[in-house]
Scaffold this motif. Structure first.
Motif, PDB file in Angstrom:
ATOM      1  N   GLU A  31       0.533  -0.808   0.190  1.00  0.00           N
ATOM      2  CA  GLU A  31      -0.018   0.053   0.014  1.00  0.00           C
ATOM      3  C   GLU A  31       0.846   1.336   0.122  1.00  0.00           C
ATOM      4  N   GLU A  38       0.374   3.823  -9.228  1.00  0.00           N
ATOM      5  CA  GLU A  38      -0.889   2.718  -8.600  1.00  0.00           C
ATOM      6  C   GLU A  38      -0.529   1.751 -10.526  1.00  0.00           C
ATOM      7  N   HIS A  43      -1.792  -3.603  -6.940  1.00  0.00           N
ATOM      8  CA  HIS A  43      -3.388  -3.506  -6.081  1.00  0.00           C
ATOM      9  C   HIS A  43      -3.566  -5.753  -6.098  1.00  0.00           C
ATOM     10  N   GLY A  47      -4.199  -7.088  -2.686  1.00  0.00           N
ATOM     11  CA  GLY A  47      -5.276  -7.652  -2.222  1.00  0.00           C
ATOM     12  C   GLY A  47      -5.011  -9.081  -1.856  1.00  0.00           C
ATOM     13  N   HIS A  62      -8.919  -3.783  -3.451  1.00  0.00           N
ATOM     14  CA  HIS A  62      -7.361  -3.923  -4.148  1.00  0.00           C
ATOM     15  C   HIS A  62      -8.214  -4.433  -5.051  1.00  0.00           C
TER      16      HIS A  62
END
Length: 313
Positions: A31, A38, A43, A47, A62
Motif C-alpha cells: 500500500e 498505482e 493492487h 489484495g 484492492h
C-alpha cells in the motif's frame, strides 16, 4: 532515491514479508508502494496479501481496483472470485470467475473456485463440469477431487465419490477432508444397498442384479429412459411410503390390540373377535399395497432386463 526505485524497493520488501508469512506487513508495504504509483499487479498482490492476512474486505477493494486499472488482468478477477467465495458471496464469485476464465481458460484454480461457488449455490450440474475441468488441468489438485466427491456423494453417486476420495488420498496421504468424504460415501453406499434389499423384501421380489452390462442408447433414448425411470422410481417411493404409513396407522395398532386383549383382558375393553377383525382388515390393506409395490418393482426388473446386452443367457 527516485520514485520508481522507491516503489521497487517497497514491492521487493513486501514480497519478502509474503515469503516469511508476514502478510499484514506485506499489505502495508504494497500500500505504501501504491501511494507512489498505482499499478494493477501491485493492487493484485496487496489484495492477496490482505486475503492471506484474513482481511477479505481490504482484499476485495484492492482486487476490484486491479481490474479497473487493467480490465484484461484475468488473474485479479480469478483471485477476486476466490475472495468472494471466502466471504460466502457466491453469486459475485461466479460472476468474477467467469469473467476471469473467459480470458484465461487454463487456470485450474479458477475452475476449482467456480465449482466451489456453484456447489454452495446448490447447483451440482454447474459444479461438476467446473471441478472436472480443474482436475483435467491439474490432476494433482487433491482439493478438487474432494469437492467433486462431495457433489457426487450428495447426488447418491457413491461409486464416483469413493473413487475421487481415494484418488485424493493417493495424491495427499492423510488428507483429513478426503478421508471424511470417503467414510461418508462408503456409509452412504452401504446404507443404499441395505435399503434396496429391504425394499425388495417388502415388495416380495428377488433382488435385482446390478452387475450386468447394458446396451448403449442414443441421447434421445437416454432422456426418454431417464424420464421413465424417474416416474417409476417416484411410484415405488410413494407406494413404499404408503406401506410404511399403513403399517404404522393400521397394522401395528391392530396387532398391539390383539396382544393387549390376550395378555390383559381385564384392563382392555373389547372382544378378541373385534380385535381380530380389525387385524384382518389391516393385513388385507397391507397385502394390497404390498402387491402394488411388487408390481412396480417387477416393472423395474423388467426394464433392467430389457436394457441388458444379449450375453447369450
Amino acid at each position: 532515491m527516485t520514485q520508481t526505485s522507491e516503489f521497487q524497493v517497497l514491492c521487493k520488501e513486501a514480497r519478502q514479508c509474503w515469503r516469511d508469512g508476514e502478510y499484514q506487513c506485506a499489505v502495508e508495504l504494497f500500500e505504501q508502494a501504491l501511494e507512489i504509483e498505482e499499478v494493477s499487479e501491485t493492487h493484485q498482490h496487496a489484495g492477496m496479501a490482505a486475503y492471506m492476512a484474513g482481511d477479505t474486505e481490504n482484499a476485495v477493494k484492492h482486487l476490484i481496483r486491479a481490474t479497473h486499472l487493467a480490465p484484461s488482468n484475468s488473474q485479479a478477477r480469478i483471485n477476486l472470485g476466490a475472495v468472494y467465495n471466502r466471504r460466502k458471496e457466491y453469486k459475485l464469485a461466479i460472476d468474477a470467475l467467469r469473467k476471469g476464465l473467459a480470458m484465461d481458460m487454463h487456470c485450474a484454480e479458477g475452475y476449482f473456485n467456480l465449482g466451489m461457488a456453484h456447489r454452495h449455490q446448490n447447483e451440482p450440474k454447474m459444479a461438476i463440469p467446473a471441478l472436472r475441468e480443474a482436475i483435467r488441468l491439474d490432476p494433482e489438485m487433491a482439493d478438487a477431487h474432494v469437492q467433486l466427491a462431495e457433489v457426487y456423494s450428495g447426488q447418491g453417486n457413491y461409486k464416483q465419490a469413493i473413487e475421487l476420495a481415494e484418488q485424493a488420498l493417493k495424491i495427499k496421504p492423510g488428507f483429513e477432508a478426503a478421508q471424511q468424504i470417503l467414510d461418508k460415501a462408503e456409509q452412504g453406499r452401504d446404507t443404499a444397498k441395505a435399503s434396496s434389499k429391504n425394499l425388495d423384501w417388502i415388495a416380495g421380489v428377488s433382488p435385482t442384479k446390478l452387475d450386468q452390462g447394458f446396451r448403449e442408447l442414443t441421447d434421445e433414448q437416454q432422456v426418454a429412459d431417464h424420464r421413465h425411470l424417474v416416474v417409476l422410481a417416484h411410484s415405488i417411493h410413494q407406494i413404499a411410503n404408503d406401506v410404511l404409513l399403513q403399517m404404522r396407522r393400521e397394522l401395528d395398532p391392530a396387532t398391539r390390540q390383539v396382544y393387549r386383549i390376550v395378555s390383559r383382558p381385564e384392563k382392555n375393553p373389547g372382544t378378541l373377535t373385534e380385535a381380530y377383525a380389525a387385524f384382518k382388515r389391516a393385513t388385507k390393506s397391507y397385502k394390497i399395497l404390498r402387491d402394488r409395490l411388487g408390481v412396480k418393482m417387477q416393472e423395474l426388473r423388467d426394464y433392467e432386463e430389457s436394457m441388458k446386452e444379449n450375453n447369450g443367457e
